[in-house]
Design an enzyme around this catalytic site. Structure first.
Site, mmCIF file in Angstrom:
data_model
loop_
_atom_site.group_PDB
_atom_site.id
_atom_site.type_symbol
_atom_site.label_atom_id
_atom_site.label_comp_id
_atom_site.label_asym_id
_atom_site.label_seq_id
_atom_site.Cartn_x
_atom_site.Cartn_y
_atom_site.Cartn_z
ATOM 1 N N GLN A 57 1.148 -0.995 -0.038
ATOM 2 C CA GLN A 57 0.265 0.165 -0.287
ATOM 3 C C GLN A 57 0.653 1.502 -0.186
ATOM 4 O OE1 GLN A 57 -3.029 0.673 -0.768
ATOM 5 N NE2 GLN A 57 -3.504 -1.700 -0.896
ATOM 6 N N SER A 58 2.660 1.175 -0.719
ATOM 7 C CA SER A 58 2.851 2.162 -0.715
ATOM 8 C C SER A 58 2.665 3.590 -1.923
ATOM 9 C CB SER A 58 4.401 1.759 -1.122
ATOM 10 O OG SER A 58 4.797 3.090 -1.887
#
Ligand code: PLP
Length: 329
Positions: A79-80
């Site tokens: 989920q960067s």
């Protein structure tokens, strides 16, 4: 310190300057004066859903273009926000993007990961690895691209090289033009470049960092970047770094973050993300309780983005959905 003539041009793709807005209802709820608390809207940086990584990418992508790159390679968590914005920057600049992400396919395709795909990036799953192994995989991927005739540019984790941190030197200048009398800026700390740029411009005494658990030594990481920017030694213990908001670790939702997220949404109509900005707001609340941030001082809270991550974080969504009030007509 690098002479200015040797610093590559920025690739400008953000929307500048970002607004500085008052948060009078939240300020009063926290025991501050209505005019004491302001929010720097770096969630509104324009490209790809916005966020702090846009400022850093303008510099790292500028260098990549100067080097003749054809493909951007970077690393991150599934989920960067940085990976999502690298994908968007590549789309804007006409460069291919390969994202080397920790983990395996299937865990969650929502949130940032859905946007990575929308922007046309290719994802390489590196498995359950530590930061060093993730970097090693990125170097292998870059070598493979080079063998195929591509020119890869590897952008560091979170975009936080000394060059990337220049984006936040610029943000510090914007802040001084918008609020000359600011006493304190509160900022979430991940890979450290955001805090480092602000410390370079505003001085260590005016910046409070809230460690979010993304690196093992946040003060050492930030001080090394500040030293690189200024060319003089920055001592880690000169930094105001709060370590009290990590909880069960980077990916976990803390009770304090959830409470801060809810309070900010309900007093100001502004959404924070659970991993970074919820923790940073919880850190500000703790700093007010400690007497480290006082009424009558102008305090700026840096909103560094991350909204797509909220939609990729199951524990947060479950609590948000459980809190929905439904009434009969
Ligand atoms: C990456 C990130 C941060 C932390 O910034 P660093 O420069 O990596 O320390 C804060 N907030 C959000 C939303 C982020 O994505």
């Amino acid at each position: 310190m690098t002479p200015d003539s040797l610093i590559p041009q920025r690739a400008v793709f953000g929307t500048w300057p970002t607004p500085l807005e008052p948060m009078p209802r939240l300020a009063r709820a926290l025991g501050l004066g209505a005019d004491d608390l302001w929010i720097k809207r770096d969630d509104l940086t324009g490209l790809g859903g916005g966020g702090n990584k846009v400022r850093k990418l303008e510099w790292t992508c500028g260098a990549a273009l100067a080097d003749g790159a054809t493909v951007l390679v970077t690393t991150g968590a599934p989920q960067s926000n940085h990976a999502r914005l690298t994908a968007a920057a590549g789309a804007r600049l006409g460069l291919d993007v390969v994202l080397v992400l920790a983990g395996a396919p299937g865990a969650s395709e929502s949130g940032n990961l859905a946007l990575d795909g929308l922007f046309g990036a290719t994802v390489v799953w590196a498995g359950d690895v530590d930061d060093q192994a993730l970097d090693a995989t990125a170097q292998q991927v870059a070598a493979g691209l080079r063998r195929q005739g591509g020119v890869p540019a590897v952008i560091p984790f979170g975009g936080s090289s000394v060059l990337g941190a220049r984006g936040y030197v610029e943000c510090g200048r914007e802040l001084l033009a918008q609020a000359r009398d600011l006493e304190t800026v509160v900022v979430a700390v991940g890979s450290g470049g955001t805090m480092a740029g602000l410390v370079d411009q505003l001085g260590a005494s005016r910046v409070i960092g809230v460690h979010c658990g993304a690196v093992t030594d946040p003060a050492g990481t930030v001080s090394a970047l500040v030293s690189g920017l200024s060319g003089t030694d920055c001592a880690p213990d000169s930094l105001r770094m709060r370590l009290d908001q990590v909880g069960d670790g980077y990916g976990a939702l803390t009770e304090q973050s959830m409470a801060a997220l809810t309070l900010t949404a309900r007093t100001e109509g502004i959404v924070l993300d659970p991993i970074y900005i919820g923790r940073a707001m919880a850190g500000l609340i703790a700093a007010i309780e400690d007497g480290d941030v006082l009424p009558g001082q102008r305090t700026v809270f840096l909103h560094s983005g991350g909204l797509p991550g909220l939609f990729g974080h199951r524990a947060t969504l479950a609590q948000v959905e459980a809190a929905l009030t439904v009434s009969r007509p």
